[in-house]
Design a protein around this motif. Structure first.
Motif, PDB file in Angstrom:
ATOM      1  N   ASN A   2       0.829  -1.202   0.000  1.00 43.73           N
ATOM      2  CA  ASN A   2       0.000   0.000   0.000  1.00 43.73           C
ATOM      3  C   ASN A   2       0.868   1.259   0.000  1.00 43.73           C
ATOM      4  O   ASN A   2       0.646   2.196  -0.765  1.00 43.73           O
ATOM      5  CB  ASN A   2      -0.926  -0.010   1.219  1.00 43.73           C
ATOM      6  CG  ASN A   2      -1.702   1.296   1.347  1.00 43.73           C
ATOM      7  OD1 ASN A   2      -1.394   2.120   2.192  1.00 43.73           O
ATOM      8  ND2 ASN A   2      -2.665   1.500   0.466  1.00 43.73           N
ATOM      9  N   GLU A   3       1.899   1.240   0.853  1.00 47.09           N
ATOM     10  CA  GLU A   3       2.776   2.407   0.962  1.00 47.09           C
ATOM     11  C   GLU A   3       3.516   2.651  -0.358  1.00 47.09           C
ATOM     12  O   GLU A   3       3.607   3.782  -0.828  1.00 47.09           O
ATOM     13  CB  GLU A   3       3.771   2.169   2.113  1.00 47.09           C
ATOM     14  CG  GLU A   3       4.838   3.241   2.285  1.00 47.09           C
ATOM     15  CD  GLU A   3       4.274   4.591   2.730  1.00 47.09           C
ATOM     16  OE1 GLU A   3       3.223   4.599   3.387  1.00 47.09           O
ATOM     17  OE2 GLU A   3       4.886   5.626   2.390  1.00 47.09           O
ATOM     18  N   VAL A   4       4.030   1.585  -0.951  1.00 46.01           N
ATOM     19  CA  VAL A   4       4.863   1.726  -2.144  1.00 46.01           C
ATOM     20  C   VAL A   4       4.015   2.009  -3.389  1.00 46.01           C
ATOM     21  O   VAL A   4       4.335   2.884  -4.185  1.00 46.01           O
ATOM     22  CB  VAL A   4       5.704   0.452  -2.373  1.00 46.01           C
ATOM     23  CG1 VAL A   4       6.370   0.477  -3.748  1.00 46.01           C
ATOM     24  CG2 VAL A   4       6.751   0.305  -1.274  1.00 46.01           C
ATOM     25  N   ALA A   5       2.944   1.250  -3.541  1.00 49.98           N
ATOM     26  CA  ALA A   5       2.221   1.283  -4.821  1.00 49.98           C
ATOM     27  C   ALA A   5       0.816   1.861  -4.715  1.00 49.98           C
ATOM     28  O   ALA A   5       0.132   2.011  -5.729  1.00 49.98           O
ATOM     29  CB  ALA A   5       2.154  -0.121  -5.413  1.00 49.98           C
ATOM     30  N   GLY A   6       0.381   2.173  -3.500  1.00 42.76           N
ATOM     31  CA  GLY A   6      -0.919   2.805  -3.338  1.00 42.76           C
ATOM     32  C   GLY A   6      -2.103   1.865  -3.496  1.00 42.76           C
ATOM     33  O   GLY A   6      -3.248   2.321  -3.615  1.00 42.76           O
ATOM     34  N   ASP A  38       4.533  -2.706 -10.606  1.00 43.17           N
ATOM     35  CA  ASP A  38       5.540  -2.787 -11.665  1.00 43.17           C
ATOM     36  C   ASP A  38       6.893  -3.215 -11.089  1.00 43.17           C
ATOM     37  O   ASP A  38       7.059  -3.336  -9.875  1.00 43.17           O
ATOM     38  CB  ASP A  38       5.622  -1.479 -12.457  1.00 43.17           C
ATOM     39  CG  ASP A  38       6.082  -0.300 -11.614  1.00 43.17           C
ATOM     40  OD1 ASP A  38       6.736  -0.522 -10.573  1.00 43.17           O
ATOM     41  OD2 ASP A  38       5.782   0.842 -11.995  1.00 43.17           O
ATOM     42  N   LEU A  58       9.841  -1.824 -10.832  1.00 41.05           N
ATOM     43  CA  LEU A  58      10.541  -0.914  -9.925  1.00 41.05           C
ATOM     44  C   LEU A  58       9.893  -0.926  -8.548  1.00 41.05           C
ATOM     45  O   LEU A  58      10.569  -0.958  -7.519  1.00 41.05           O
ATOM     46  CB  LEU A  58      10.532   0.515 -10.487  1.00 41.05           C
ATOM     47  CG  LEU A  58      11.479   0.785 -11.656  1.00 41.05           C
ATOM     48  CD1 LEU A  58      11.336   2.227 -12.129  1.00 41.05           C
ATOM     49  CD2 LEU A  58      12.930   0.517 -11.273  1.00 41.05           C
ATOM     50  N   SER A  59       8.567  -0.936  -8.522  1.00 38.20           N
ATOM     51  CA  SER A  59       7.867  -0.970  -7.231  1.00 38.20           C
ATOM     52  C   SER A  59       8.161  -2.283  -6.514  1.00 38.20           C
ATOM     53  O   SER A  59       8.291  -2.319  -5.291  1.00 38.20           O
ATOM     54  CB  SER A  59       6.356  -0.836  -7.429  1.00 38.20           C
ATOM     55  OG  SER A  59       6.049   0.432  -7.946  1.00 38.20           O
ATOM     56  N   VAL A  98      10.900  -3.982  -6.569  1.00 36.88           N
ATOM     57  CA  VAL A  98      12.205  -3.857  -5.913  1.00 36.88           C
ATOM     58  C   VAL A  98      12.047  -3.113  -4.589  1.00 36.88           C
ATOM     59  O   VAL A  98      12.613  -3.505  -3.558  1.00 36.88           O
ATOM     60  CB  VAL A  98      13.217  -3.116  -6.823  1.00 36.88           C
ATOM     61  CG1 VAL A  98      14.531  -2.894  -6.079  1.00 36.88           C
ATOM     62  CG2 VAL A  98      13.453  -3.895  -8.107  1.00 36.88           C
ATOM     63  N   GLU A  99      11.230  -2.082  -4.602  1.00 38.68           N
ATOM     64  CA  GLU A  99      11.008  -1.328  -3.355  1.00 38.68           C
ATOM     65  C   GLU A  99      10.291  -2.172  -2.310  1.00 38.68           C
ATOM     66  O   GLU A  99      10.594  -2.101  -1.127  1.00 38.68           O
ATOM     67  CB  GLU A  99      10.178  -0.068  -3.654  1.00 38.68           C
ATOM     68  CG  GLU A  99      10.948   1.019  -4.373  1.00 38.68           C
ATOM     69  CD  GLU A  99      10.215   2.340  -4.296  1.00 38.68           C
ATOM     70  OE1 GLU A  99      10.556   3.142  -3.409  1.00 38.68           O
ATOM     71  OE2 GLU A  99       9.276   2.560  -5.093  1.00 38.68           O
ATOM     72  N   VAL A 158      10.399  -5.417  -2.010  1.00 39.10           N
ATOM     73  CA  VAL A 158      11.339  -6.430  -1.508  1.00 39.10           C
ATOM     74  C   VAL A 158      12.269  -5.817  -0.459  1.00 39.10           C
ATOM     75  O   VAL A 158      12.482  -6.382   0.621  1.00 39.10           O
ATOM     76  CB  VAL A 158      12.139  -7.047  -2.683  1.00 39.10           C
ATOM     77  CG1 VAL A 158      13.344  -7.826  -2.170  1.00 39.10           C
ATOM     78  CG2 VAL A 158      11.234  -7.941  -3.519  1.00 39.10           C
ATOM     79  N   VAL A 159      12.812  -4.650  -0.771  1.00 41.96           N
ATOM     80  CA  VAL A 159      13.752  -4.012   0.160  1.00 41.96           C
ATOM     81  C   VAL A 159      13.038  -3.654   1.472  1.00 41.96           C
ATOM     82  O   VAL A 159      13.558  -3.889   2.567  1.00 41.96           O
ATOM     83  CB  VAL A 159      14.390  -2.762  -0.489  1.00 41.96           C
ATOM     84  CG1 VAL A 159      15.170  -1.958   0.550  1.00 41.96           C
ATOM     85  CG2 VAL A 159      15.300  -3.178  -1.633  1.00 41.96           C
ATOM     86  N   ILE A 177      16.061 -11.549   0.945  1.00 47.61           N
ATOM     87  CA  ILE A 177      15.338 -12.076  -0.220  1.00 47.61           C
ATOM     88  C   ILE A 177      16.271 -11.915  -1.417  1.00 47.61           C
ATOM     89  O   ILE A 177      16.363 -10.820  -1.988  1.00 47.61           O
ATOM     90  CB  ILE A 177      14.008 -11.330  -0.460  1.00 47.61           C
ATOM     91  CG1 ILE A 177      13.163 -11.302   0.836  1.00 47.61           C
ATOM     92  CG2 ILE A 177      13.223 -11.989  -1.603  1.00 47.61           C
ATOM     93  CD1 ILE A 177      11.864 -10.522   0.730  1.00 47.61           C
ATOM     94  N   ASP A 228      18.072 -11.717  -5.041  1.00 51.69           N
ATOM     95  CA  ASP A 228      17.518 -11.259  -6.324  1.00 51.69           C
ATOM     96  C   ASP A 228      16.977 -12.434  -7.147  1.00 51.69           C
ATOM     97  O   ASP A 228      15.937 -12.317  -7.803  1.00 51.69           O
ATOM     98  CB  ASP A 228      18.600 -10.524  -7.136  1.00 51.69           C
ATOM     99  CG  ASP A 228      18.929  -9.171  -6.518  1.00 51.69           C
ATOM    100  OD1 ASP A 228      18.116  -8.693  -5.686  1.00 51.69           O
ATOM    101  OD2 ASP A 228      19.977  -8.591  -6.837  1.00 51.69           O
TER     102      ASP A 228
END
Lengths: 412, 82
Positions: B16-20, B39, B41-42, B44-45, B47-48, B58, B60
């Motif tokens: 929710n925070e990353v992708a809404g 997507d 890029l999201s 990756v965010e 996962v981190v 986790i 790659d």
């Protein structure tokens, strides 16, 4: 020169004195300062602990996911651009995307994203660097994101010339329309550099003395007690449109962006030409390009950042560019006395103020002018009315690197 | 030890925070790409942020196997127990 007339048909801003154009303009006319103590803890280690941060945080306005994919400079730019776009009425009109351009400047770019990610790299390793860091920090990011938001395909540009950047974007937009490359160009500047690194780097140039206790008094162009500029942040955007395009859709017109003068000192990387020759020439070229006489100029919004040398040198350049009589007859002001210095956004915000001054026939004051330097020019210490009839005005911006850009506006 | 539902709920907050995406939509059977429109890029965010939240690694190579929310929750459970 019979060139295409370029009109200003939309305005937007988020500034240290207001979150949009109406609140910003009302605050400027009321002489309200946007300079405040910096609330971040990091400010405690700096000699200068004041800045002109935006009145409304962009993350309170933008959709959260949109905001987290933008550097703060991009957030501010998008807020200002969306207001200008809506104000122009073009959001609801049929616009040919291939005739729609963007020129959005920044002096420093996504410095907060760069430094925050460097902190994450040092503390937690390379995996913690955001995969979005590059598209957020690149200087063209605000321009590109505005282009995406409004669907611009005629060319999306980011002029960079330090504190002249905002005016350079306006000059580029005028050129794009006059050269027939676009019918509409969204132009402006954005800056978000209130961070300890730029503040430390600007060091002695920032107002420091005892002004940390009286932040609203710190930015005082042409006052004898001035001791440096106050760093500001924000964004401002103008919608430029060819007369033909604006008339065809019955657009509301604020003013005409009549000409630009862009010169370089070729003197020193940080010091302006001591005789102000480059600045003088920029104003002369802007008037020539606009087909104006010095006596037509009723008002100048000066670059005047509140530094000891710069303010006086600019006054001399104004006299040299316009001649004694015309220079003494115009009303001079520096809205930086209230907004601080927005670096790459300064030219855009001050051009917006000039456009509104011509439209509403009132010049915002230069506050804190308690012990004025004798520059022989008429500085508006209080807000001042302008006469009716056809008027012209200039906005000056000068930047590190010896960049000088003057924009000439005419009343609509 | 966190339950499957607790892990799912925490992961849903991250998505929710990353992708809404509304946290309630982030259910075990949902595909990140096909159902939730997350997507690359999201992802990756996500996962981190998940590594930090759940204190796991986790790799790659593993990320491409995490097609659904359930795959990710199961991986996190195994990593925490291992």
């Amino acid at each position: 020169m019979s060139a295409t007339r370029v009109l200003v048909t939309g305005l937007g801003t988020t500034s240290p004195v207001g979150g949009d154009v109406p609140t910003t303009w009302a605050a400027l006319l009321a002489g309200q300062s946007g300079v405040r103590p910096i609330k971040h803890e990091w400010a405690e280690q700096l000699p200068t602990q004041i800045a002109a941060e935006v009145a409304v945080d962009p993350t309170d306005v933008l959709e959260r996911v949109k905001a987290r994919r933008l550097d703060r400079s991009g957030q501010l730019a998008l807020v200002a651009a969306l207001e200008a776009w809506a104000d122009s009425g073009l959001a609801d009109a049929e616009v040919d995307a291939e005739r729609l351009g963007v020129a959005m400047a920044s002096g420093i770019g996504g410095v907060q994203t760069l430094l925050t990610n460097y902190d994450a790299l040092k503390e937690k390793g390379p995996r913690r660097v955001s995969p979005l860091a590059i598209p957020m920090l690149m200087p063209n990011s605000p321009a590109a994101n505005i282009g995406l938001a409004i669907g611009a395909k005629a060319g999306v540009h980011t002029p960079v010339s330090a504190c002249a950047s905002g005016n350079e974007a306006i000059a580029l937009g005028i050129d794009m329309i006059r050269l027939g490359r676009a019918d509409v160009v969204v132009v402006g500047g954005t800056e978000a550099a209130v961070h300890p690194l730029p503040m430390a780097a600007f060091g002695p140039m920032l107002a420091r003395s005892k002004r940390n206790d009286a932040p609203e008094k710190a930015s005082r162009p042409w006052d004898k007690g001035r001791d440096g500029f106050v760093l500001g942040e924000g964004a401002a955007v103008l919608v430029l449109e060819s007369e033909e395009h604006a008339k065809a859709r019955g657009a509301k017109v604020y003013a005409e962006a009549a000409g630009a003068g862009v010169t370089a000192d070729s003197h020193d990387i940080a010091q302006p030409d001591p005789a102000g020759l480059g600045a003088t020439r920029a104003m002369k070229v802007a008037l020539r390009e606009a087909g104006l006489e010095p006596s037509d100029v009723a008002h100048i919004n000066a670059h005047a950042t509140s530094t000891p040398q710069g303010d006086v040198a600019e006054a001399l350049a104004i006299r040299n560019a316009l001649g004694e009589k015309a220079a003494e007859d115009l009303v001079l002001t520096s809205t930086k006395s209230m907004t601080g210095h927005l670096l790459g956004a300064a030219g855009a915000l001050e051009s917006l103020a000039v456009v509104l001054a011509l439209k509403d026939r009132v010049v915002p004051p230069t506050v804190n002018l308690e012990d004025p330097e004798d520059i022989g020019l008429d500085v508006a210490a209080e807000k001042r009315s302008l006469p009716e009839g056809d008027l012209a005005a200039l906005n000056n911006s000068f930047g590190f690197g010896g960049h000088n850009v003057a924009i000439a506006f005419r009343s609509a | 030890m966190a339950t499957t539902e607790e892990i799912r709920a925490d992961l849903a907050d991250i998505v929710n925070e990353v992708a809404g995406i509304p946290a309630d939509d982030v259910q075990l059977d949902k595909s990140f790409v096909d159902d939730l429109d997350v997507d690359s890029l999201s992802m990756v965010e996500v996962v981190v942020a998940a590594e930090e939240k759940f204190d796991v690694k986790i790799p790659d190579d593993e990320v491409k196997n995490l097609k659904t929310v359930g795959d990710a929750v199961a991986f996190i459970e195994r990593a925490q127990n291992g």
